[in-house]
Design a protein around this motif. Sequence first.
Motif, PDB file in Angstrom:
ATOM      1  N   ALA A  35       0.852  -1.401   0.060  1.00 31.43           N
ATOM      2  CA  ALA A  35       0.175  -0.046   0.245  1.00 31.43           C
ATOM      3  C   ALA A  35       0.981   1.111   0.037  1.00 31.43           C
ATOM      4  CB  ALA A  35      -1.091   0.054   1.277  1.00 31.43           C
ATOM      5  N   THR A  36       1.989   1.366   0.643  1.00 33.23           N
ATOM      6  CA  THR A  36       2.833   2.352   0.834  1.00 33.23           C
ATOM      7  C   THR A  36       3.384   2.829  -0.522  1.00 33.23           C
ATOM      8  OG1 THR A  36       3.333   1.957   3.313  1.00 33.23           O
ATOM      9  CG2 THR A  36       5.089   3.234   1.877  1.00 33.23           C
ATOM     10  N   ARG A  37       3.926   1.605  -1.105  1.00 33.98           N
ATOM     11  CA  ARG A  37       4.460   1.672  -2.624  1.00 33.98           C
ATOM     12  C   ARG A  37       3.360   2.147  -3.726  1.00 33.98           C
ATOM     13  NH1 ARG A  37       4.373  -0.627  -7.401  1.00 33.98           N
ATOM     14  NH2 ARG A  37       2.842  -2.228  -6.658  1.00 33.98           N
ATOM     15  N   GLN A  38       2.018   1.457  -3.606  1.00 36.59           N
ATOM     16  CA  GLN A  38       1.144   1.937  -4.467  1.00 36.59           C
ATOM     17  C   GLN A  38       0.625   3.490  -4.185  1.00 36.59           C
ATOM     18  OE1 GLN A  38      -1.680  -0.655  -5.936  1.00 36.59           O
ATOM     19  NE2 GLN A  38      -0.821  -2.310  -5.598  1.00 36.59           N
ATOM     20  N   LEU A  39       0.489   3.750  -3.068  1.00 38.17           N
ATOM     21  CA  LEU A  39       0.075   5.197  -2.675  1.00 38.17           C
ATOM     22  C   LEU A  39       1.163   6.335  -2.914  1.00 38.17           C
ATOM     23  CD1 LEU A  39      -2.126   3.998   0.345  1.00 38.17           C
ATOM     24  CD2 LEU A  39      -3.040   4.803  -1.968  1.00 38.17           C
ATOM     25  N   GLY A  40       2.368   5.774  -3.153  1.00 37.42           N
ATOM     26  CA  GLY A  40       3.316   6.942  -3.230  1.00 37.42           C
ATOM     27  C   GLY A  40       3.718   7.813  -1.856  1.00 37.42           C
ATOM     28  N   LEU A  41       4.164   6.813  -0.906  1.00 38.61           N
ATOM     29  CA  LEU A  41       4.215   7.652   0.259  1.00 38.61           C
ATOM     30  C   LEU A  41       5.731   7.269   0.953  1.00 38.61           C
ATOM     31  CD1 LEU A  41       1.034   6.497   2.299  1.00 38.61           C
ATOM     32  CD2 LEU A  41       1.302   8.629   1.063  1.00 38.61           C
ATOM     33  N   PRO A  42       6.900   8.095   0.312  1.00 40.69           N
ATOM     34  CA  PRO A  42       8.065   7.520   0.588  1.00 40.69           C
ATOM     35  C   PRO A  42       8.606   7.911   1.980  1.00 40.69           C
ATOM     36  CG  PRO A  42       7.973   9.691  -0.855  1.00 40.69           C
ATOM     37  CD  PRO A  42       6.658   8.988  -0.639  1.00 40.69           C
ATOM     38  N   HIS A  43       7.571   8.636   2.779  1.00 43.14           N
ATOM     39  CA  HIS A  43       8.067   9.153   4.007  1.00 43.14           C
ATOM     40  C   HIS A  43       7.505   7.904   4.989  1.00 43.14           C
ATOM     41  CE1 HIS A  43       4.162  10.551   3.157  1.00 43.14           C
ATOM     42  NE2 HIS A  43       3.630  10.403   4.327  1.00 43.14           N
ATOM     43  N   VAL A  44       7.164   6.969   4.748  1.00 47.85           N
ATOM     44  CA  VAL A  44       6.441   5.758   5.442  1.00 47.85           C
ATOM     45  C   VAL A  44       7.678   4.649   5.351  1.00 47.85           C
ATOM     46  CG1 VAL A  44       4.608   4.195   5.954  1.00 47.85           C
ATOM     47  CG2 VAL A  44       4.193   6.615   5.175  1.00 47.85           C
ATOM     48  N   ARG A  45       7.918   4.047   6.598  1.00 48.55           N
ATOM     49  CA  ARG A  45       8.649   2.937   6.790  1.00 48.55           C
ATOM     50  C   ARG A  45       7.914   1.903   7.618  1.00 48.55           C
ATOM     51  NH1 ARG A  45      14.433   2.090  10.339  1.00 48.55           N
ATOM     52  NH2 ARG A  45      14.517   0.036   9.715  1.00 48.55           N
ATOM     53  N   VAL A  46       7.735   0.907   7.068  1.00 47.96           N
ATOM     54  CA  VAL A  46       7.318  -0.210   7.735  1.00 47.96           C
ATOM     55  C   VAL A  46       8.140  -1.188   8.683  1.00 47.96           C
ATOM     56  CG1 VAL A  46       5.663  -2.385   7.326  1.00 47.96           C
ATOM     57  CG2 VAL A  46       5.304  -0.429   5.938  1.00 47.96           C
ATOM     58  N   HIS A  47       7.803  -1.562   9.648  1.00 51.47           N
ATOM     59  CA  HIS A  47       8.529  -2.375  10.801  1.00 51.47           C
ATOM     60  C   HIS A  47       7.908  -3.689  10.656  1.00 51.47           C
ATOM     61  CE1 HIS A  47      11.329   0.841  11.568  1.00 51.47           C
ATOM     62  NE2 HIS A  47      10.185   1.798  11.328  1.00 51.47           N
ATOM     63  N   ALA A  48       8.522  -4.794   9.915  1.00 49.58           N
ATOM     64  CA  ALA A  48       7.558  -6.209  10.328  1.00 49.58           C
ATOM     65  C   ALA A  48       8.457  -6.907  11.328  1.00 49.58           C
ATOM     66  CB  ALA A  48       8.045  -6.949   8.941  1.00 49.58           C
ATOM     67  N   ARG A  49       8.076  -6.289  12.557  1.00 51.05           N
ATOM     68  CA  ARG A  49       8.604  -7.106  13.904  1.00 51.05           C
ATOM     69  C   ARG A  49       7.762  -6.570  15.115  1.00 51.05           C
ATOM     70  NH1 ARG A  49      14.532  -6.015  13.300  1.00 51.05           N
ATOM     71  NH2 ARG A  49      14.021  -6.103  11.344  1.00 51.05           N
ATOM     72  N   ARG A  50       7.927  -7.187  16.131  1.00 53.37           N
ATOM     73  CA  ARG A  50       7.339  -6.562  17.381  1.00 53.37           C
ATOM     74  C   ARG A  50       7.758  -5.440  17.714  1.00 53.37           C
ATOM     75  NH1 ARG A  50       4.965 -10.185  20.482  1.00 53.37           N
ATOM     76  NH2 ARG A  50       5.465  -9.140  22.315  1.00 53.37           N
ATOM     77  N   ILE A  51       6.768  -4.667  18.458  1.00 53.18           N
ATOM     78  CA  ILE A  51       7.260  -3.294  18.933  1.00 53.18           C
ATOM     79  C   ILE A  51       8.295  -3.095  19.721  1.00 53.18           C
ATOM     80  CG2 ILE A  51       6.367  -1.607  20.457  1.00 53.18           C
ATOM     81  CD1 ILE A  51       3.513  -2.473  19.963  1.00 53.18           C
ATOM     82  N   GLU A  52       8.866  -4.145  20.679  1.00 61.17           N
ATOM     83  CA  GLU A  52      10.266  -4.065  21.424  1.00 61.17           C
ATOM     84  C   GLU A  52      11.480  -4.304  20.540  1.00 61.17           C
ATOM     85  OE1 GLU A  52       6.725  -5.667  23.755  1.00 61.17           O
ATOM     86  OE2 GLU A  52       7.689  -6.010  21.799  1.00 61.17           O
ATOM     87  N   ALA A  53      11.286  -4.771  19.282  1.00 59.42           N
ATOM     88  CA  ALA A  53      12.280  -5.117  18.380  1.00 59.42           C
ATOM     89  C   ALA A  53      12.474  -4.097  17.283  1.00 59.42           C
ATOM     90  CB  ALA A  53      12.194  -6.544  17.992  1.00 59.42           C
ATOM     91  N   ALA A  54      11.643  -3.259  16.991  1.00 64.32           N
ATOM     92  CA  ALA A  54      11.466  -2.158  16.023  1.00 64.32           C
ATOM     93  C   ALA A  54      12.574  -0.944  16.360  1.00 64.32           C
ATOM     94  CB  ALA A  54      10.113  -1.621  15.921  1.00 64.32           C
ATOM     95  N   GLN A  55      13.554  -0.738  15.598  1.00 64.80           N
ATOM     96  CA  GLN A  55      14.321   0.370  15.525  1.00 64.80           C
ATOM     97  C   GLN A  55      13.904   1.487  15.234  1.00 64.80           C
ATOM     98  OE1 GLN A  55      17.575  -0.419  16.816  1.00 64.80           O
ATOM     99  NE2 GLN A  55      16.674  -2.264  17.351  1.00 64.80           N
ATOM    100  N   LEU A  56      13.326   2.489  16.201  1.00 65.28           N
ATOM    101  CA  LEU A  56      12.415   3.593  15.896  1.00 65.28           C
ATOM    102  C   LEU A  56      13.372   4.892  16.437  1.00 65.28           C
ATOM    103  CD1 LEU A  56       9.019   2.421  17.113  1.00 65.28           C
ATOM    104  CD2 LEU A  56       9.787   2.756  14.802  1.00 65.28           C
ATOM    105  N   PRO A  57      13.206   6.085  15.836  1.00 66.83           N
ATOM    106  CA  PRO A  57      13.991   7.057  16.320  1.00 66.83           C
ATOM    107  C   PRO A  57      13.102   7.646  17.525  1.00 66.83           C
ATOM    108  CG  PRO A  57      12.513   7.636  14.367  1.00 66.83           C
ATOM    109  CD  PRO A  57      12.430   6.240  14.554  1.00 66.83           C
ATOM    110  N   PRO A  58      13.798   8.636  18.213  1.00 69.43           N
ATOM    111  CA  PRO A  58      13.028   9.254  19.239  1.00 69.43           C
ATOM    112  C   PRO A  58      11.710   9.882  18.488  1.00 69.43           C
ATOM    113  CG  PRO A  58      15.228   9.827  19.405  1.00 69.43           C
ATOM    114  CD  PRO A  58      14.898   9.152  18.066  1.00 69.43           C
TER     115      PRO A  58
END
Length: 202
Positions: free
Chosen positions: A103-126
């Motif tokens: 969906a991110t690809r088809q909708l043209g949303l380059p500012h979106v990143r998908v993290h396919a993992r549990r919340i505790e393991a996701a590498q997120l910025p502040p």
Amino acid sequence: MKQPDPPPEHPVSRETEARLRAYLRLLLEWNGRINLVAAAPEEVLWQRHILDGWQLLPLLPDGPLADLGSGGGLPGLVIAIGRAQETHLVESDRRKSAFLMEATRQLGLPHVRVHARRIEAAQLPPLTVLTARALAPLTDLLPHAARLLAPGGVAVFPKGRTAEAELTAAAPHWFMRVERFASRTDAAATIFRLSEIRPEVV
């Protein structure tokens, strides 16, 4: 308690509505293969899911946002369509995360990143903003908010009929500034905007 006011209305341009409709069509197309939302007519889904997420936009400060347990992209993808800032969708279910990527690809949303993992393991910025819809009670969400939000950040959590009970259960263990907003799409729902979240010192 006085009934809270709803969030300010956020206009939808014709171009943005077209993109939101395209997202809804994708959601319906994939829903036949994986269970993303309960089956309903398109206009019911538009009200129940798209407009429900769209109403959160005026409550969100600028800055990086993460949507936890994003599922079919609700509200994360709806927000990303209306807000061209860094957005992270965290979803551990591989099939649902595959949908989010497509969906991110088809909708043209380059500012979106998908993290396919549990919340505790996701590498997120502040983060400046954290959202989650129908994921878990506040007692489970608040530890994530306290860990992931940068100073001054806010958590925006739409809640149903259990909203006040969840807040009561969390209050003895957490300090937070609570703002309430009435949902524009569900008379029984409340939107919490929470800030200054930290564990209560016993």
